[in-house]
Design a protein around this motif. Structure first.
Motif, PDB file in Angstrom:
ATOM      1  N   PHE A 178      57.182  -3.909 -70.081  1.00  0.00           N
ATOM      2  CA  PHE A 178      56.849  -4.354 -68.718  1.00  0.00           C
ATOM      3  C   PHE A 178      57.428  -5.741 -68.427  1.00  0.00           C
ATOM      4  CE2 PHE A 178      53.807  -0.811 -68.787  1.00  0.00           C
ATOM      5  CZ  PHE A 178      54.141  -0.244 -67.569  1.00  0.00           C
ATOM      6  N   TYR A 179      57.501  -6.586 -69.449  1.00  0.00           N
ATOM      7  CA  TYR A 179      58.176  -7.867 -69.219  1.00  0.00           C
ATOM      8  C   TYR A 179      59.660  -7.660 -68.953  1.00  0.00           C
ATOM      9  CZ  TYR A 179      54.370 -11.150 -69.699  1.00  0.00           C
ATOM     10  OH  TYR A 179      53.252 -11.879 -69.456  1.00  0.00           O
ATOM     11  N   TYR A 180      60.236  -6.672 -69.635  1.00  0.00           N
ATOM     12  CA  TYR A 180      61.647  -6.359 -69.347  1.00  0.00           C
ATOM     13  C   TYR A 180      61.802  -5.978 -67.872  1.00  0.00           C
ATOM     14  CZ  TYR A 180      65.265  -3.017 -68.287  1.00  0.00           C
ATOM     15  OH  TYR A 180      66.241  -2.329 -67.621  1.00  0.00           O
ATOM     16  N   THR A 181      60.906  -5.098 -67.401  1.00  0.00           N
ATOM     17  CA  THR A 181      60.978  -4.668 -66.005  1.00  0.00           C
ATOM     18  C   THR A 181      60.857  -5.874 -65.067  1.00  0.00           C
ATOM     19  OG1 THR A 181      59.912  -2.639 -66.715  1.00  0.00           O
ATOM     20  CG2 THR A 181      59.963  -3.043 -64.356  1.00  0.00           C
ATOM     21  N   LEU A 182      59.951  -6.784 -65.422  1.00  0.00           N
ATOM     22  CA  LEU A 182      59.748  -7.962 -64.582  1.00  0.00           C
ATOM     23  C   LEU A 182      60.986  -8.863 -64.556  1.00  0.00           C
ATOM     24  CD1 LEU A 182      56.079  -8.930 -65.555  1.00  0.00           C
ATOM     25  CD2 LEU A 182      56.864  -8.272 -63.260  1.00  0.00           C
ATOM     26  N   ILE A 183      61.553  -9.139 -65.720  1.00  0.00           N
ATOM     27  CA  ILE A 183      62.689 -10.067 -65.700  1.00  0.00           C
ATOM     28  C   ILE A 183      63.911  -9.421 -65.048  1.00  0.00           C
ATOM     29  CG2 ILE A 183      61.974 -11.557 -67.644  1.00  0.00           C
ATOM     30  CD1 ILE A 183      64.674  -9.596 -68.688  1.00  0.00           C
ATOM     31  N   ALA A 184      64.028  -8.095 -65.206  1.00  0.00           N
ATOM     32  CA  ALA A 184      65.151  -7.411 -64.572  1.00  0.00           C
ATOM     33  C   ALA A 184      65.037  -7.519 -63.058  1.00  0.00           C
ATOM     34  CB  ALA A 184      65.186  -5.953 -65.002  1.00  0.00           C
ATOM     35  N   ALA A 185      63.816  -7.464 -62.575  1.00  0.00           N
ATOM     36  CA  ALA A 185      63.617  -7.483 -61.126  1.00  0.00           C
ATOM     37  C   ALA A 185      63.587  -8.906 -60.570  1.00  0.00           C
ATOM     38  CB  ALA A 185      62.327  -6.759 -60.767  1.00  0.00           C
ATOM     39  N   TYR A 186      62.871  -9.808 -61.266  1.00  0.00           N
ATOM     40  CA  TYR A 186      62.603 -11.112 -60.663  1.00  0.00           C
ATOM     41  C   TYR A 186      63.196 -12.299 -61.402  1.00  0.00           C
ATOM     42  CZ  TYR A 186      58.791  -8.299 -58.680  1.00  0.00           C
ATOM     43  OH  TYR A 186      58.056  -7.337 -58.056  1.00  0.00           O
ATOM     44  N   GLY A 187      63.703 -12.106 -62.625  1.00  0.00           N
ATOM     45  CA  GLY A 187      64.080 -13.269 -63.442  1.00  0.00           C
ATOM     46  C   GLY A 187      62.848 -13.777 -64.170  1.00  0.00           C
ATOM     47  N   THR A 247      57.874   4.664 -79.775  1.00  0.00           N
ATOM     48  CA  THR A 247      58.259   4.829 -81.187  1.00  0.00           C
ATOM     49  C   THR A 247      59.066   3.623 -81.634  1.00  0.00           C
ATOM     50  OG1 THR A 247      60.284   5.897 -80.520  1.00  0.00           O
ATOM     51  CG2 THR A 247      58.403   7.341 -80.935  1.00  0.00           C
ATOM     52  N   LYS A 248      59.408   3.660 -82.902  1.00  0.00           N
ATOM     53  CA  LYS A 248      60.322   2.653 -83.439  1.00  0.00           C
ATOM     54  C   LYS A 248      61.609   2.628 -82.607  1.00  0.00           C
ATOM     55  CE  LYS A 248      60.362   2.392 -88.080  1.00  0.00           C
ATOM     56  NZ  LYS A 248      59.788   1.108 -88.471  1.00  0.00           N
ATOM     57  N   GLY A 249      62.078   3.840 -82.261  1.00  0.00           N
ATOM     58  CA  GLY A 249      63.293   3.934 -81.457  1.00  0.00           C
ATOM     59  C   GLY A 249      63.143   3.246 -80.108  1.00  0.00           C
ATOM     60  N   THR A 250      61.956   3.390 -79.488  1.00  0.00           N
ATOM     61  CA  THR A 250      61.712   2.735 -78.195  1.00  0.00           C
ATOM     62  C   THR A 250      61.841   1.224 -78.381  1.00  0.00           C
ATOM     63  OG1 THR A 250      60.006   4.435 -77.909  1.00  0.00           O
ATOM     64  CG2 THR A 250      60.128   2.721 -76.238  1.00  0.00           C
ATOM     65  N   ALA A 251      61.173   0.724 -79.420  1.00  0.00           N
ATOM     66  CA  ALA A 251      61.178  -0.716 -79.632  1.00  0.00           C
ATOM     67  C   ALA A 251      62.587  -1.216 -79.924  1.00  0.00           C
ATOM     68  CB  ALA A 251      60.234  -1.069 -80.781  1.00  0.00           C
ATOM     69  N   GLY A 279      67.346  -4.109 -78.324  1.00  0.00           N
ATOM     70  CA  GLY A 279      68.787  -4.199 -78.081  1.00  0.00           C
ATOM     71  C   GLY A 279      69.067  -4.598 -76.638  1.00  0.00           C
ATOM     72  N   LEU A 280      68.321  -4.032 -75.737  1.00  0.00           N
ATOM     73  CA  LEU A 280      68.494  -4.334 -74.313  1.00  0.00           C
ATOM     74  C   LEU A 280      68.147  -5.798 -74.046  1.00  0.00           C
ATOM     75  CD1 LEU A 280      68.972  -3.419 -71.387  1.00  0.00           C
ATOM     76  CD2 LEU A 280      66.674  -2.459 -71.374  1.00  0.00           C
ATOM     77  N   THR A 281      67.054  -6.263 -74.655  1.00  0.00           N
ATOM     78  CA  THR A 281      66.638  -7.652 -74.449  1.00  0.00           C
ATOM     79  C   THR A 281      67.736  -8.598 -74.950  1.00  0.00           C
ATOM     80  OG1 THR A 281      64.392  -6.915 -74.849  1.00  0.00           O
ATOM     81  CG2 THR A 281      64.760  -9.286 -74.854  1.00  0.00           C
ATOM     82  N   ASN A 282      68.344  -8.241 -76.064  1.00  0.00           N
ATOM     83  CA  ASN A 282      69.415  -9.076 -76.586  1.00  0.00           C
ATOM     84  C   ASN A 282      70.625  -9.089 -75.661  1.00  0.00           C
ATOM     85  OD1 ASN A 282      68.531 -10.387 -78.991  1.00  0.00           O
ATOM     86  ND2 ASN A 282      68.343  -8.350 -79.913  1.00  0.00           N
ATOM     87  N   LEU A 283      70.803  -8.012 -74.888  1.00  0.00           N
ATOM     88  CA  LEU A 283      71.874  -8.027 -73.880  1.00  0.00           C
ATOM     89  C   LEU A 283      71.578  -9.103 -72.845  1.00  0.00           C
ATOM     90  CD1 LEU A 283      72.650  -4.241 -73.106  1.00  0.00           C
ATOM     91  CD2 LEU A 283      73.957  -5.822 -74.523  1.00  0.00           C
ATOM     92  N   TYR A 284      70.303  -9.188 -72.423  1.00  0.00           N
ATOM     93  CA  TYR A 284      69.927 -10.221 -71.451  1.00  0.00           C
ATOM     94  C   TYR A 284      70.099 -11.612 -72.067  1.00  0.00           C
ATOM     95  CZ  TYR A 284      68.226  -7.117 -67.808  1.00  0.00           C
ATOM     96  OH  TYR A 284      68.157  -6.204 -66.793  1.00  0.00           O
ATOM     97  N   ILE A 303      73.068   4.549 -75.762  1.00  0.00           N
ATOM     98  CA  ILE A 303      74.485   4.589 -76.147  1.00  0.00           C
ATOM     99  C   ILE A 303      75.302   3.639 -75.276  1.00  0.00           C
ATOM    100  CG2 ILE A 303      76.541   6.087 -76.072  1.00  0.00           C
ATOM    101  CD1 ILE A 303      74.721   8.356 -77.120  1.00  0.00           C
ATOM    102  N   MET A 304      74.964   3.643 -73.999  1.00  0.00           N
ATOM    103  CA  MET A 304      75.739   2.789 -73.102  1.00  0.00           C
ATOM    104  C   MET A 304      75.375   1.313 -73.250  1.00  0.00           C
ATOM    105  SD  MET A 304      76.494   5.246 -69.878  1.00  0.00           S
ATOM    106  CE  MET A 304      74.860   5.903 -69.731  1.00  0.00           C
ATOM    107  N   TYR A 305      74.093   1.027 -73.592  1.00  0.00           N
ATOM    108  CA  TYR A 305      73.748  -0.365 -73.903  1.00  0.00           C
ATOM    109  C   TYR A 305      74.543  -0.812 -75.129  1.00  0.00           C
ATOM    110  CZ  TYR A 305      69.551   0.193 -70.939  1.00  0.00           C
ATOM    111  OH  TYR A 305      68.691   0.416 -69.922  1.00  0.00           O
ATOM    112  N   TYR A 306      74.631   0.095 -76.076  1.00  0.00           N
ATOM    113  CA  TYR A 306      75.372  -0.160 -77.306  1.00  0.00           C
ATOM    114  C   TYR A 306      76.826  -0.471 -76.962  1.00  0.00           C
ATOM    115  CZ  TYR A 306      76.784   0.843 -82.225  1.00  0.00           C
ATOM    116  OH  TYR A 306      77.268   0.785 -83.510  1.00  0.00           O
ATOM    117  N   ALA A 307      77.388   0.384 -76.121  1.00  0.00           N
ATOM    118  CA  ALA A 307      78.776   0.200 -75.702  1.00  0.00           C
ATOM    119  C   ALA A 307      78.944  -1.161 -75.031  1.00  0.00           C
ATOM    120  CB  ALA A 307      79.174   1.323 -74.753  1.00  0.00           C
ATOM    121  N   GLU A 308      77.935  -1.532 -74.213  1.00  0.00           N
ATOM    122  CA  GLU A 308      77.991  -2.798 -73.488  1.00  0.00           C
ATOM    123  C   GLU A 308      78.022  -3.971 -74.475  1.00  0.00           C
ATOM    124  OE1 GLU A 308      75.125  -2.912 -70.269  1.00  0.00           O
ATOM    125  OE2 GLU A 308      75.099  -5.103 -70.342  1.00  0.00           O
TER     126      GLU A 308
END
Lengths: 1105, 489
Positions: B148-157, B210-214, B219-224, B380-385
């Protein structure tokens, strides 16, 4: 009334007395140089004797000295009145003092005999009958008869009796004079109900007003709060047009954002009044200042209304029958355009918006009009049948009353009916032990319709409908416009309101209520009384709502592809146990009375709803288990515990001092905040009793009063706001089988600091009785500050509070004002009349909203255009929006005016009053919104008059208020041909043909458009109207058949009457009705097509057997 | 006489004692509790309590998905037409106002859920239950809090960083934390969650994080955070789990009969019970379906644009998610066969997105179809990014081509240019994530491609400040320390 009743009781009691009290009791007295009155009081204190006399003819202020040692009463009295013209008559414990009838012996003497009765024909015993200006006279006997001999000619007889108006009759040459004495209802000797007891009006130090309930049985209405309308200073009651609807009652303003309803005490027990039948009410006393209310502590901040139901009277069995029946209809319709006018306007609007006019409206003249207001309304009816039987003896008095009341509303498919049974008993088990009960059972059934609702209110829908569309199709089915009309023009939200009322209101609500108050009273020692009262309230109700399968309007979600069968049941119980000890003692000129008591209450409420959908049958009525049924239930519990006390001290009959205090605990609050303490004090000075006032002959009684005290309110909030709780919600799904899993979610974030709302009230006033008890004047100044309002404060979402609200004590509200009431009883020959009038001023101001929390903005549901705001420094619930400044007449005006984007000539212009820098900035923006008025009146008033002439009587009640504003949301629809809720067009007022159509054509109604032009309909003063009105609430003319005639028929009395309710209303308000009943203080005065108050014509008869 | 007095006294005394009876029972008398809720002092005791509290966190996914997290991720891209709902139109026209209900919804659902996770995280450690079980439950809560924090920062910073249990006495005016602080808190949550969460749940618990979700979210957070190598590491760990694979056909992810597939990393769990229904089938189903005989009426709110349809490469298997005039669809839940009509009769754009339209005949047009929130193809696409940013273009294109192969498209040749590679990734996302939760718009804003995309595709000029949504006005009103994003004053 009470005193008279006691006397009657005593009189009859004496008939049955076996041993003579006077011959078995002896007295010892030793008093020097005191008034005779003091001696009498002493005797009353030391024995069970009591005296009845008329102080105007028996001199009790005479100074005497008396010494007696264990003597019989007769010896004491002989000594006391030796050498005076006073004689006495002992009837068991009652001793009547009268002047000696004297024998003039001058030969011109004559004799007069007669009977004295009250207005209901009961004979009055112990009425003093004297020659005016003398002490010569007698009293009436047990049958009310008197006889006087040796009277001089051309004199006047004065008939007086405690609690009744004195009457003067010229003897002339009459030998028989029968007199009917009328209740002196406004007299200072009248007793009023105060908390846990009664008090003589003259000894009151608080602000209490008694409401006349005489007429309640004759005025069509289902609830007893009707009696308050216009009848009591300080009390505002706003009618609700719904059948069975209750008035909104406010005592001395609006002091909280939550519950402002007064505390109702019915026969000693707090509770609701919905089940009570108006004609079963004996009296209503409104306690207004803290001195009067603090005995009810934490529930008293909104004022207290004590209701006493009718009691039987000892004596002959009395059978009364009251029947009325009549018709009602809405008193006003809006002047909507007819089909021709509407089509013409719609065509013009279409052209203005660049639409092709609807081909169906090509020939406006050829269209036939449907009056949709007529279609959703009808002539309703009211009926009421009441039978009561009462009577009793010295042991038992009893009253039984049976009532049926029915109200068929003016909007189709709305009605209300109720059966009420009342049984009141009082049983004198022993000399010092009394039991009593007051029991009511009522059952009501009703059907209600949606009103005051922007999207599906019945009237609201009706005025929007296209007048060229019929209600029914040719085949008799409902005309569903969406299926036939071109969707480009048709407003998708409006639906045939007749169809809607037909389909959506196949439900009934029902409610049964048992209400009982049982008491035992024991005289422990002289002056000390113990009373225990148990109140039991048990109610159950519910609803059955069967919505058939139908398709009315699929797009509006008003379709019901599946039928639904909803049943709901609820059950409530409340037990109250009150124990009081009451001690009173008179020592010389000092009177002291002490009350101590405890009260505990335990209540519960449970409900259960069940619903089944998609039954294959539209006839099946119950959600049987074979269908897919869903059920749910909930409930709440309540507990409270209280201790209270009152000290009343009266000195020299002049100085009255009273202290009240109460400690209340409620289970709503956390243990450390659970107890609240509510003390009050008052002081009164009967200045008229002072020597220096004796010379002011026109003043009968004058009393100055002052009080200060603390009260509380907890009813603004439900539940247990102090605890954090977790509720179960079944909404998370897991697993391959997608099973629902129960989840716990926070239901409330508890605030342990939450406590009572508290109110400090100051009151100053005076009561005056003038001109031989004919004129009463009462005035009060009140000032109350309610602080720590219990509100659900919105909190930022980061808090994660459910509903984003936390319960807090926040804010402070001031209410102050002046109340003035007066009444006058007079007569002109045979024409007797009385007038009473009252007026109350109101000042309401929010002093604080509790720091930085914003609770000052409430946007109307479904409505982003207008706010109702509560802000510091202003009254609660003010309207907030733009100020209109006419209509833009031409392009030049637009360019010379503050910037409003996208406007063109014919659009509404608004005033630039502010900007981001606190001054007008040349742009119309949110900064230009401001406060547009308050729904709280500056003052309200009532004028009531009545009179009788021979067999005729009449009464009229006027009520009114001044200075309040109404937010008339319906103007958004009736002035705007663009449908308010959706695309498309809807009907408008005839007046809309005067819309702006070129320079100089209109400065109030903007140009006609088929499109929605947001600018023209912004929340503004366009919707705010003056809500002042003066209304003739009731007009009644009665005719009582001559007694001779009815007696022949075996009846005691018969009276016929006609009554017109809401005969006329003087108001500038353009909506249906200026009385907007809404119990929510921050949404009051918002009219969105509320159920209008109707005009009711009734014909009635009261018969006494 | 004496007897009478005695009796009187007896009566008096008994009455007087009655008077004080309830004083004695005072303590119990006032102790009452609500019937419909469990007071806090009786809560946080048993396994059932913690289960219920953690399950309660999941329920907010439903509101988040039905509310703003999909619409705000789809509509600003202009790839969709929205019927009649003003807030939706405002998103399309880039009129992002502080009063927009969809934008508000993100804030509302995220913080509601965060408060629930905070309670679990604060209370669980002290509970007298099995430590391993507590660790798993804590991990679930932390993973969801991070989401949910990811959703918040994606939307509002940057947003207020609330990590404690909130009570009536908590600070009602929190300030916005710098985005880096929030990201660091997320990293901590996801790292801890990944350590304790299972890679797979048993059949009764499928659907939980799951572990996979986390790992994916880490990985996504590290992109940010622009920590490309850390991000790459996460996706390598994800691959190493071996739990996920791309399904053979794109449309298999949305099969009505098949939920929580191997491609699903996080999926909002809906069911046929009224409390957990989804109403998207009626938002995407065309208006004339009801008239045509479909058992459930549809409202026809969202339609893809012709432009989106035209952006598809020939032969793209993902074309199957769209319906155009003349084409037929058999609705899986009702077996109703619907033929689309042209000339705007079914849909204003003549394109219908079918993947959420199942034709479930439940009342009020609801269905129990799950909605994907995070899927393997996205990972996969986050990975590619991350790979592209790390300069590993060949590896990046290898990942892109996995997606293309599944879409039955030819491989793309490696281009050693970051801008081109990111554009190529986003091009796949546009189709792959069509109207999905936390979808394409957030990819465009994170990769700073939104402005260019709107200009190229729709000739719309976008102001830079619109990379973030405005903070909801109602919250600015309530929290005096909250600052609006630049550009929105």
């Amino acid at each position: 009334m009470r005193i008279k009743f006691l006397i009657l009781l005593a009189g009859i009691y004496q008939l049955f007395a076996i041993d003579s009290y006077s011959q078995s009791n002896r007295l010892s007295l030793n008093l020097k140089n005191v008034t005779a009155k003091t001696v009498l009081t002493q005797i009353e204190d030391k024995s069970q004797f009591y005296f009845i006399y008329d102080a105007t003819v028996v001199d009790v202020e005479k100074k005497v000295s008396i010494e007696s040692d264990n003597e019989f009463i007769t010896m004491v009295l002989d000594e006391l009145f030796e050498g005076t013209n006073v004689i006495y008559k002992i009837n068991d414990r009652q001793i009547v003092l009268t002047p000696k009838p004297i024998n003039t012996g001058n030969g011109q003497s004559k004799s007069v005999t007669g009977q004295v009765t009250d207005k209901t024909g009961n004979s009055l015993h112990a009425v003093s009958v004297v020659l005016k200006g003398t002490t010569i006279g007698t009293i009436t006997d047990l049958t009310g008869n008197y006889s006087l001999t040796n009277l001089p000619e051309n004199t006047i007889l004065q008939f007086s009796f405690i609690g009744m108006s004195t009457q003067l009759v010229e003897i002339g040459n009459k030998t028989m004079i029968n007199v009917v004495l009328l209740d002196k209802t406004t007299g200072i000797d009248e007793v009023v109900a105060i908390g846990y007891g009664t008090q003589k009006k003259k000894e009151l130090s608080g602000s209490v007003v008694s409401v006349k309930t005489d007429n309640l049985k004759n005025i069509p209405g289902t609830s007893i709060d009707q009696a308050l309308i216009g009848h009591a200073a300080g009390v505002q009651a706003i009618q609700d047009g719904n059948p069975g609807g209750m008035a909104t009652v406010r005592i001395r303003g609006v002091s909280t954002m939550g519950n402002n309803d007064p505390l109702w005490i019915i026969d000693g027990i707090a509770g609701g009044i919905g089940y009570l039948n108006p004609s079963d009410i004996e009296s209503m006393d409104v306690l207004k200042d803290a001195s009067a209310t603090a005995i009810y502590g934490a529930r008293a901040a909104n004022g207290v209304i004590i209701v006493t139901t009718r009691q039987g009277k000892s004596g002959k069995t009395k059978v009364e029958l009251n029947i009325y029946s009549g018709v009602q209809k809405i008193w006003k319709k809006l002047d909507m355009a007819n089909a021709t006018e509407f089509a013409a306007l719609a065509n013009q609007a279409s052209i203005n918006s660049g639409w092709d006019p609807n081909p169906a409206w090509k020939n406006p003249e050829s269209l036939k009009t449907t009056d949709w207001q007529d279609a959703v309304t009808k002539i309703g009816s009211v009926q009421n049948y009441n039978l009561s039987v009462s009577g009793g003896n010295e042991k038992l008095i009893s009253l039984f009353s049976l009532t049926y009341n029915k109200n068929v509303g003016t909007i189709i498919n709305s009605d209300y009916e109720r059966y009420t049974i009342l049984l009141n008993n009082e049983y004198q088990a022993a000399k010092s032990l009394k039991f009593g009960s007051s029991v009511t059972y009522s059952r009501s059934n009703s059907e209600s319709v949606p009103t005051n609702n922007g999207t599906n209110g019945a009237l609201n829908q009706a005025v929007q409908m296209w007048p060229d569309e019929p209600v029914y199709n040719k085949d008799g089915t409902f005309n569903i416009l969406l299926q036939t009309a071109d969707p480009k023009y048709y407003s998708r939200i409006s639906t045939n309101p007749v169809a809607q009322l037909h389909y959506l209101n196949n439900g009934v609500n029902f409610n049964s209520q048992f209400q009982g108050s049982f008491f035992g009273q024991l005289d422990l020692i002289k002056g000390l009384k113990y009373t225990s009262t148990l109140g039991v309230s048990a109610g159950n109700g519910g609803n059955r709502n069967i919505t058939p399968k139908y398709v009315s309007d699929p797009v509006n979600w008003l379709n019901n592809a599946q039928n639904s069968l909803k049943w709901g049941l609820n059950e409530g119980q409340s037990y109250t146990l009150i124990n009081t000890l009451n001690y009173s003692k008179t020592v010389g000129l000092h009177f002291l009375s002490i009350l101590l008591g405890t009260e505990a209450n335990k209540s519960s409420y449970y409900f259960m709803n069940t619903e089944a959908r998609n039954s294959p049958s539209n006839i099946l009525q119950s959600p049987v288990s074979a269908l897919t049924t869903e059920g749910r239930g909930n409930g709440s519990l309540g507990r409270s515990l209280s201790y209270f006390g009152r000290l009343n001290y009266i000195c020299h009959n002049k100085y009255i001092l009273q202290f009240n205090t109460r400690a209340d605990a409620s289970a709503k609050f956390s243990p450390h905040n659970r107890w609240g303490y509510f003390p009050s004090a008052s002081l009164a000075w009967r200045i008229s009793k002072e020597k220096f006032m004796k010379s002011v002959s026109f003043i009968d009684d004058l009393k100055l009063r002052g009080s200060y005290g603390l009260t509380g309110n907890e009813s603004s909030i439900g539940g247990y706001p102090y605890i954090t709780t977790f509720g179960i919600v079944k909404s998370s799904v897991f697993g391959v089988n997608q099973q629902g899993s129960s989840t716990y979610q926070v239901k409330n974030i508890g605030n342990p600091e939450v406590k009572w709302e508290s109110q400090k009230m100051t009151d100053f006033g005076f009561d005056a009785t003038l001109f031989h008890n004919s004129l009463n004047v009462k005035a009060d100044y009140y000032h109350k500050i309610t602080s720590g309002l219990l509100v659900q404060v919105p909190v930022p979402q980061t808090m994660g509070a459910p509903g984003d609200k936390i319960t807090k004590n926040a804010g402070e509200v001031l209410n102050s004002g002046v109340e003035f009431s007066t009444n006058y009883d007079g007569h002109f020959r045979n024409f007797k009349y009385n007038v009473d009038a009252n007026i109350t001023t109101l000042k309401n101001k929010v002093l604080s909203l509790g720091g930085d929390e914003i609770i000052n903005s409430v946007t109307l549901a479904n409505e982003e255009y207008m706010d109702v705001r509560t802000a510091v420094g202003r009254s609660i619930g003010q309207f907030y929006g733009y100020i209109t400044d006419g209509i833009f007449q031409n392009v030049t005006e637009i360019s010379n005016s503050p910037i409003q984007t996208g406007v063109q000539p014919g659009d509404r212009k608004y005033k630039d009053i502010n900007g981001p820098d606190g001054k007008p900035d040349g742009i119309i923006s949110d900064y230009d919104r401001t406060y547009l008025g308050s729904p709280i009146p500056k003052f309200y008033y009532g004028i009531n008059m009545g009179g009788s002439f021979k067999y005729f009587d009449f009464s009229m009640s006027l009520q009114g208020q001044y200075g309040n504003k109404i937010l008339n949301q319906m103007r958004a629809q009736v002035y705007n041909i663009h449908s308010w809720h959706s695309d498309g067009l809807s009907n408008v007022l005839k007046e809309v043909k005067n819309s702006w159509s070129g320079e100089g054509t209109s400065n109030t109604i903007p140009r006609l458009t088929a499109d929605f032009i947001g600018n023209n309909w912004l929340g503004s003063d366009f919707y705010i109207e003056d809500g002042s009105f003066l209304r003739c609430r009731s007009l009644q003319i009665g005719y009582t058949l001559p007694k001779v005639l009815v007696n022949k028929a075996g009846l005691q009395s018969t009276r016929f009457y006609i009554n017109i309710q809401n005969l006329f209303t003087i108001t500038n308000y353009s909506g249906y009705d200026p009385e907007i009943s809404n119990s929510n203080p921050i949404r009051s005065g918002v009219d969105w097509g509320q159920y209008p108050v109707s005009r009711i014509f009734t014909l009635g008869v009261n018969v006494q057997l | 006489m004496i007897k009478t007095i005695f009796m009187k006294r007896t009566i008096s005394i008994s009455f007087l004692s009655l008077l004080f009876v309830f004083i004695a029972c005072k303590k119990d008398f006032m102790n009452i509790v609500p019937l419909d809720a469990v007071p806090e002092n009786s809560f946080w005791k048993t396994k059932e309590d913690i289960d219920g509290a953690v399950n309660g966190i999941y329920s907010e996914f439903l509101s988040a998905v039905m509310g703003g997290t999909a619409s705000t991720a789809a509509l600003p891209t202009n790839d969709f037409y929205a019927n009649e709902i003003q807030d939706m139109w405002d998103l399309i026209t880039l009129k992002f106002t502080a009063n927009n209900g969809q934008i508000y919804w993100i804030w509302s659902t995220c913080y509601t859920s965060i408060a629930r996770t905070n309670r679990v995280i604060a209370r669980t450690p002290k509970m007298p239950i099995n430590a391993d079980y507590k660790a798993i439950k804590l991990a679930e809560a932390k993973c969801i809090r991070g989401y949910f924090y990811y959703t918040l920062i994606a939307a509002y910073g940057g947003v207020p960083l609330i990590l404690d249990e909130q009570t009536a006495t908590s600070d009602p005016n929190p300030i916005r934390a710098p985005i880096a602080d929030v990201l660091r808190a997320m990293i901590k949550d996801f790292t801890e969650a990944a350590a304790d969460l299972p890679a797979k749940w048993d059949d009764n618990n499928v659907g939980r994080v799951t572990k996979g979700t986390a790992l994916t979210l880490l990985g996504l957070t590290n992109l940010y955070l622009e920590d490309w190598n850390a991000s790459i590491k996460c996706f390598e760990d994800l691959e190493a789990l071996g739990t996920y694979k791309l399904l053979p056909n794109y449309m298999d992810q949305f099969k009505y009969s098949q939920e929580n597939t191997q491609e699903s990393i996080l999926e909002c769990q809906f069911s046929d019970t009224p409390e957990s229904n989804n109403y998207w089938q009626s938002f995407f189903g065309p208006r004339d379906a009801g008239d045509a005989g479909a058992t459930s009426a549809t409202w026809g709110i969202f339609f893809p644009t012709q432009k989106l349809l035209k952006s598809l490469e020939p032969g793209d298997d993902r074309r199957k998610q769209f319906l155009t005039p003349g084409e037929k669809i058999t609705l899986p839940a009702s077996n109703f066969v619907y033929t689309m009509q042209g000339e705007g009769k079914s849909a204003k754009t003549d394109v219908v997105l079918t993947k959420f339209w199942v034709g479930h005949p439940a009342s009020n047009n609801l269905s129990g179809q799950n909605i994907l929130m995070l899927k393997y193809s996205s990972a996969i696409m986050y990975y590619a990014e991350a790979l592209a940013h790390a300069g590993r273009f060949a590896d990046a294109y290898a990942q892109i081509n996995r997606i293309r192969t599944r879409a039955k498209l030819p491989n793309k040749a490696v281009v050693n240019d970051l801008e081109t590679c990111i554009t190529d990734i986003n091009k796949e996302r546009r189709i792959e994530n069509c109207f999905e939760v936390n979808g394409f718009w957030y990819d465009l804003t994170r990769t700073k491609q939104a402005k260019k995309f709107l200009k190229e595709q729709y000739n719309i000029e976008m102001d830079d400040y619109k990379y973030l949504f405005p903070i909801p006005q109602s919250q600015l009103d309530l929290d005096k320390n909250l600052e609006q994003n630049p550009g929105y004053n």
